[in-house]
Design an enzyme around this catalytic site. Structure first.
Site, PDB file in Angstrom:
ATOM      1  N   LEU A   1       0.852  -1.184   0.000  1.00 40.02           N
ATOM      2  CA  LEU A   1       0.000   0.000   0.000  1.00 40.02           C
ATOM      3  C   LEU A   1       0.890   1.236   0.000  1.00 40.02           C
ATOM      4  O   LEU A   1       1.430   1.649   1.034  1.00 40.02           O
ATOM      5  CB  LEU A   1      -0.931   0.000   1.219  1.00 40.02           C
ATOM      6  CG  LEU A   1      -1.869  -1.209   1.341  1.00 40.02           C
ATOM      7  CD1 LEU A   1      -2.799  -1.033   2.543  1.00 40.02           C
ATOM      8  CD2 LEU A   1      -2.683  -1.427   0.070  1.00 40.02           C
ATOM      9  N   ASP A   2       1.047   1.824  -1.169  1.00 37.43           N
ATOM     10  CA  ASP A   2       1.978   2.935  -1.359  1.00 37.43           C
ATOM     11  C   ASP A   2       1.458   4.215  -0.711  1.00 37.43           C
ATOM     12  O   ASP A   2       0.288   4.580  -0.882  1.00 37.43           O
ATOM     13  CB  ASP A   2       2.187   3.161  -2.866  1.00 37.43           C
ATOM     14  CG  ASP A   2       3.078   4.339  -3.152  1.00 37.43           C
ATOM     15  OD1 ASP A   2       4.275   4.258  -2.807  1.00 37.43           O
ATOM     16  OD2 ASP A   2       2.579   5.345  -3.702  1.00 37.43           O
ATOM     17  N   ALA A   3       2.332   4.888   0.016  1.00 37.98           N
ATOM     18  CA  ALA A   3       2.035   6.217   0.607  1.00 37.98           C
ATOM     19  C   ALA A   3       0.704   6.225   1.348  1.00 37.98           C
ATOM     20  O   ALA A   3      -0.012   7.230   1.352  1.00 37.98           O
ATOM     21  CB  ALA A   3       2.041   7.288  -0.479  1.00 37.98           C
ATOM     22  N   ILE A   4       0.392   5.134   2.012  1.00 39.10           N
ATOM     23  CA  ILE A   4      -0.922   4.959   2.641  1.00 39.10           C
ATOM     24  C   ILE A   4      -1.191   5.988   3.745  1.00 39.10           C
ATOM     25  O   ILE A   4      -2.337   6.369   3.992  1.00 39.10           O
ATOM     26  CB  ILE A   4      -1.057   3.521   3.194  1.00 39.10           C
ATOM     27  CG1 ILE A   4      -2.452   3.261   3.757  1.00 39.10           C
ATOM     28  CG2 ILE A   4       0.003   3.232   4.230  1.00 39.10           C
ATOM     29  CD1 ILE A   4      -3.542   3.287   2.727  1.00 39.10           C
TER      30      ILE A   4
END
Length: 565
Positions: free
Chosen positions: A236-239
């Site tokens: 989960l990128d840059a969550i």
């Protein structure tokens, strides 16, 4: 039994939606959720979660085009490299965003369900997945300005018309945490007139509006599509920046955590063998909050480990690293750390805050600059700027480019030994595995600091170097592979095994990994001087050299041992 479990999950999901939206909307969301569950024929599992990781688990992090051959699709070349050099040595492959994109080397996605045709096709991804478990990026905070969602927004077409966050030009956003030294709002002119849109990372990466349940369900659908297409891990990128509320920091908000938990509920229900990993380059307490109570991420990135390891090798002093390692609190069952030293991004400075003194951080940064690295900055709420990350290949962070090959290789392997000794799952960036150095020409070409460790390598030259035992690449690659092969054979390195930190000598990284079957002591001289230590009533075999070791131990500069009692 299946029916009871199904209802339990649905009750939990209803509670999640009620924390995000009002009750009427939450009930509608629950009905949509039920329909979503069956859409990809993933099924509802009634058996307990399988063993998800063990001592054999490791990741390689790579772009789809990190290694290139002329007239060959990059994903096919990647498969060729992995099949030749990584089978039975590395279990998982994290292929960084392989979708059509417009900027940021893949992290400004144009289409979530398509493969960038310059890389290959879904069949190429599937082929790699035949030998390796795959990790995909869900880039869910923002989308490309060239995406259909944004062009629909531009034209005022529903539902995308409400997929983005429009803010008054003069809104007070002074409390918002900024990870970049760039404007937070981007002016766009669309069919409905001039608007100011929320853009956390760049004007091309337009933030998505999760207060709109239609957008949330689009992303839940993408999540399941990735699993249907073979993903065994989801990053989960840059969550941390997902949910926005003016007047707050807009980072780590309760609603953001609820979205992650909702995704975990979904996977527990339909795909319990898939791992969620949160990418949150923030101080440790905030980072670990994404474990929840064992109901959120399965793994979190161990962001303090890279800067602390850099500091350790630069200074020849392990005290800060060992103090931090000893302070790690027990985490929920069935969760673990995603340990890494380098990635496609820079080495974060923020996670070292409070673990290193300001003077130590400044010294580390200055050393990186001396080693021809670069520094990126973030904007603070008080109008000042501060270092955000060190842009440098890890090898160049811990050794000077002018040092001899043998010394540089020893330092690099000493660092990787630390990574592979820690409790958790290790992940190795392809440029660390291959002993790459700073790509300053790449920075000149793109104008972006992060290009320094994203070089595209020529396959034939890589193979030539690996086949030359005197080359820097070969020394580092063969050394890391040897450590991985040893690690795989010992349950003491399982994520379920215990870890005890030793404080033997300031120049020696030392810990014990143990399980009912065995106990292994890790010793690593991280300095340029010979160190002699004594451990009472100690005897064992060094798994690396095969030598018998007694209670009096001499460690040469950058020598490491895994001693099995």
């Amino acid at each position: 039994m299946i029916y009871d479990k199904h209802n339990l999950y649905l009750d939990r999901v209803r509670n999640r939606f009620e924390k995000l939206y009002d009750k009427e909307v939450a009930e509608k969301c629950l009905r949509r959720f039920k329909m979503l569950v069956g859409r990809y024929e993933l099924g509802v599992y009634s058996h307990p979660n399988p063993e998800m990781w063990n001592e054999k688990t490791s990741y390689i992090i790579t772009y789809g085009d990190s290694i290139l051959e002329e007239n060959k699709r990059p994903l096919k070349t990647l498969k060729k490299f992995l099949d030749e050099y990584a089978i039975d040595k590395i279990s998982h492959v994290h292929i960084l965003p392989f979708f059509p994109y417009s900027s940021d080397d893949g992290f400004s996605v144009i289409h979530y369900r398509q493969i960038n045709p310059e890389l290959g096709s879904w069949s190429d991804i599937k082929d790699i997945g035949e030998q390796f478990s795959l990790m995909y990026d869900l880039v869910l905070n923002h989308v490309s300005r060239k995406s259909k969602w944004f062009t629909d927004f531009d034209e005022g077409i529903m539902p995308a018309k409400k997929f983005f966050i429009s803010v008054e030009k003069n809104a007070d956003l002074s409390t918002v945490t900024r990870p970049r030294n760039l404007p937070l709002l981007t002016k766009v002119t669309c069919k409905e007139g001039e608007k100011y849109l929320w853009t956390t990372f760049s004007e091309d990466q337009i933030d998505l509006n999760y207060s709109n349940p239609d957008l949330l369900f689009e992303m839940l659908d993408v999540l399941l599509y990735y699993i249907y297409m073979g993903a065994k891990s989801i990053r989960l990128d840059a969550i941390a920046y997902l949910w926005k509320k003016i007047g707050t920091s807009c980072v780590h908000l309760l609603e953001t955590h609820e979205v992650v938990k909702l995704m975990r509920d979904l996977l527990d229900l339909v795909a319990p063998d898939v791992t969620i990993i949160t990418e949150t380059n923030v101080p440790q307490k905030d980072n670990f909050s994404y474990f929840g109570e064992g109901d959120e991420a399965h793994m979190v990135y161990q962001f303090p480990l890279p800067p602390l390891t850099v500091h350790t090798l630069q200074c020849g002093d392990s005290k800060a690293l060992m103090k931090w390692a000893a302070s790690l609190e027990k985490i929920p069952p069935k969760t673990t750390f995603f340990n890494f030293l380098s990635s496609h991004d820079g080495i974060g400075v923020v996670p070292a805050t409070g673990l290193l003194s300001p003077e130590e951080i400044d010294k580390m940064i200055q050393t990186v600059i001396t080693h021809k690295g670069l520094i990126s900055y973030k904007a603070n709420s008080n109008g000042t700027n501060s270092p955000y990350e060190m842009n440098v290949n890890f090898l160049d962070a811990i050794s000077h480019p002018d040092e001899n090959i043998d010394l540089r290789a020893k330092k690099m392997l000493s660092a990787q030994f630390i990574l592979l000794s820690f409790i958790g799952v290790p992940a190795i960036y392809i440029h660390s595995l291959l002993g790459s150095v700073n790509d300053l020409e790449g920075v000149k070409k793109t104008g972006r600091n992060r290009s320094i460790n994203r070089e595209k390598l020529d396959y034939s030259k890589v193979v030539e170097a690996l086949n030359n035992p005197e080359s820097l690449r070969s020394k580092i690659f063969s050394g890391i592979i040897k450590l991985l092969e040893i690690r795989q054979q010992h349950k003491a390195f399982s994520t379920e095994s215990e870890q005890k930190i030793l404080n033997i000598h300031s120049a020696v990284f030392s810990l014990v990994r143990s399980c009912p079957e065995e106990e292994i002591t890790a010793l690593n001289n991280i300095s340029d001087k010979e160190v002699s230590i004594s451990i009472a009533d100690f005897k064992g075999t060094d798994l690396i050299s095969g030598q018998e070791i007694g209670h009096e131990i001499k460690l040469n500069p950058y020598q490491y041992m895994w001693i099995k009692k």
